[in-house]
Design an enzyme around this catalytic site. Structure first.
Site, mmCIF file in Angstrom:
data_model
loop_
_atom_site.group_PDB
_atom_site.id
_atom_site.type_symbol
_atom_site.label_atom_id
_atom_site.label_comp_id
_atom_site.label_asym_id
_atom_site.label_seq_id
_atom_site.Cartn_x
_atom_site.Cartn_y
_atom_site.Cartn_z
ATOM 1 C CE LYS A 75 -17.178 89.117 41.844
ATOM 2 N NZ LYS A 75 -17.369 89.498 43.257
ATOM 3 C CB SER A 150 -13.829 90.696 44.576
ATOM 4 O OG SER A 150 -15.164 90.283 44.812
ATOM 5 C CB SER A 174 -17.118 92.056 46.644
ATOM 6 O OG SER A 174 -15.842 91.707 47.081
HETATM 7 N N1 GLN Z 1 -12.547 92.399 50.073
HETATM 8 C C1 GLN Z 1 -13.125 91.346 50.839
HETATM 9 C C2 GLN Z 1 -12.268 90.104 50.744
HETATM 10 O O1 GLN Z 1 -11.251 90.203 50.161
HETATM 11 C C3 GLN Z 1 -14.506 91.081 50.368
HETATM 12 C C4 GLN Z 1 -14.596 90.230 49.177
HETATM 13 C C5 GLN Z 1 -15.996 89.999 48.727
HETATM 14 O O2 GLN Z 1 -16.942 90.603 49.222
HETATM 15 N N2 GLN Z 1 -16.131 89.067 47.787
HETATM 16 O O3 GLN Z 1 -12.597 89.075 51.231
#
Ligand code: GLN
Length: 473
Positions: A75, A150, A174
């Protein structure tokens, strides 16, 4: 398609000379081209064929590392020396990393091949991979849908056979949520299990690094390599990491807890039915299924968004146009330069979070929001501690729905935040969680089951996950 199911099989094929590593890496490179519309990668590394030759030779000579020749995507929030590190943000568009993240270095030390860096929501903030300066990532099963976020690019790279395994990060879901939307395995380890050195911070007391794979074996293998105490991360725990790959077939009859709060209103009917169908089967297979309660669950989303935005507002203060990244061309004094660089460099969701975080930390509201949320975080953790006195594993859906349409939730942040309703609590409590693909809905979209365990108990998630993989897939 590939002639192997996991890394062990791949190594046998390589050793027997049935495939060469160069052919294998070329296979992935060709598919990355063919499926470029999925937009899974921000960067592909041109030296990966050269790496394939070097590591291929090591395998022949019998002196290769544990991950010899596994093709990994990482990532684009993880640092790799002399490579771009953008966090899918315009503010870091031309930034090159000057060092390598510990987790990535461990993969390289065991002869993994890093094929490229994957697209993600900007600074890992999002649930759909639509908040990226590199554009949205498409779900490979249905291109009109999101892959989740994400770590959407990392999930798609694995699901669409654009690499063997990938690394993502999980601050509130995420890894698990995109794994669920793409029908693969994704593990969020215990906070402190894996060094965060070289991971661009979003919310430092929540952020974790973890693997995506198409098999439990590969998840276990990568986890074993990247789990180790690291003095460069002060929150890394000096705790024994077992070899996660051994004894995966234990078939142990773990006690499984079902929290009623995770099956309440808002859960899609098909997902609920798919989970309960498996639960019934588990009962028949002799598993003890126990109803449990996690009474503070309803506060998890609010608590998560107060605390993570507070941490983000502080972490992202370093991106000001002065030291690295994008600097505005507009004229003005120093303050104008900061304001313009940040206004032009950050995307909308990141700005929303910085403002929210600044607000909850401000003198007049600190007690009402930030301090209160810290207390609720403790209560949520205590819910889990109590539950784990009775059960070994907590079983829930990973997401309330299957993958949603691109654009469907982008104008409604609250709706978007609710897609993390089952995942944020593991980050609040610091415990491990994994997504297990268990079924498909009527439209052929994957449905995921989440398993959670006590801190540092990843091993039992993998053993039970293996049982599910063998019997329910
Ligand atoms: N979707 C969650 C957020 O927007 C989690 C993001 C993540 O785990 N990086 O914060």
């Amino acid at each position: 398609m590939l002639s192997y199911k996991n890394h062990t099989e791949k190594i046998s094929l390589l050793k027997e000379g049935k495939i060469t590593l160069r052919e294998n890496v070329s296979f992935f490179l060709e598919r990355i081209q063919k499926y470029s519309h999925l937009n899974a990668y921000n960067f592909i590394f041109d030296d990966c064929l050269h790496q394939a030759d070097l590591i291929g030779k090591k395998i022949k000579d019998g002196n290769a590392g544990k991950l010899a020749g596994i093709v990994v995507a990482i990532k684009d929030v993880l640092a790799l020396k002399d490579r771009p590190l953008t966090c899918s943000s315009n503010i870091l568009k031309n930034f090159q990393s000057i060092y390598t993240a510990t987790a990535v270095q461990k993969l390289i030390d065991e002869d993994a091949i890093i094929i490229g860096k994957t697209n993600c929501d900007e600074f890992a903030m999002g649930s759909s991979n639509e908040n990226s300066a590199f554009g949205a990532v498409l779900n490979p099963i249905d291109n009109s849908r999101v892959p989740g976020g994400s770590s959407g690019g990392s999930a798609v790279a694995v699901a669409a056979y654009l690499c063997d395994v990938s690394l993502g990060t999980d601050t509130g879901g995420s890894i698990r949520q995109p794994a669920a939307f793409c029908g693969i395995y994704g593990l969020k380890p215990t906070y402190g299990r894996i060094s965060r050195f070289g991971l661009t911070a979003f919310a430092s007391s929540f952020d974790t690094i973890g693997p995506f794979a198409r098999s439990i074996e590969d998840i276990a293998l990568v986890l074993s390599v990247i789990s180790e105490y690291d003095e460069k991360d002060s929150t890394s725990q000096n705790i024994y990491a077992p070899d996660f790959s051994t004894n995966l077939n234990s078939n142990k009859k773990f006690k499984i807890g079902l929290p009623k709060e995770y099956f309440a209103e808002g859960l899609n009917e098909e997902t609920r039915n798919a989970i309960f169908e498996k639960v019934e089967q588990l009962k028949k297979d002799g598993y003890e299924i126990i109803d449990i309660q996690l009474p503070h669950t309803e506060y998890s989303i609010a608590t998560y968004y107060i605390l993570t935005t507070a941490e983000a507002s502080s972490n992202l203060a370093r991106f000001d146009g002065a030291r690295y990244g994008y600097r505005s061309k507009q004229s003005g004094n120093l303050i104008d330069m900061y304001v313009n660089s940040r206004s032009e460099g950050f995307g909308l969701e990141v700005k929303r979070r910085i403002m929210l975080g600044t607000y909850v930390l401000s003198a007049g509201y600190y007690d009402a929001y930030y301090r209160k949320a810290q207390k609720v975080r403790r209560l949520l953790k205590q819910d889990f501690d109590k539950a784990f006195e009775k059960v070994d594993i907590i079983l829930t859906p990973t997401t309330p729905t299957t993958a949603f349409k691109i654009g469907e939730k982008s104008n409604d942040p609250l709706e978007m935040y609710l897609s993390d309703i089952y995942t944020t609590s593991a980050n609040l409590a610091g415990i491990p969680g994994i997504n297990i693909p268990i079924a498909k809905d009527k439209e052929g979209l994957p449905i995921g089951m989440q398993l959670m365990a006590k801190q540092f108990d990843e091993k039992i998630l993998l053993e039970f996950g293996k049982y599910l993989e063998k019997n329910f897939n």
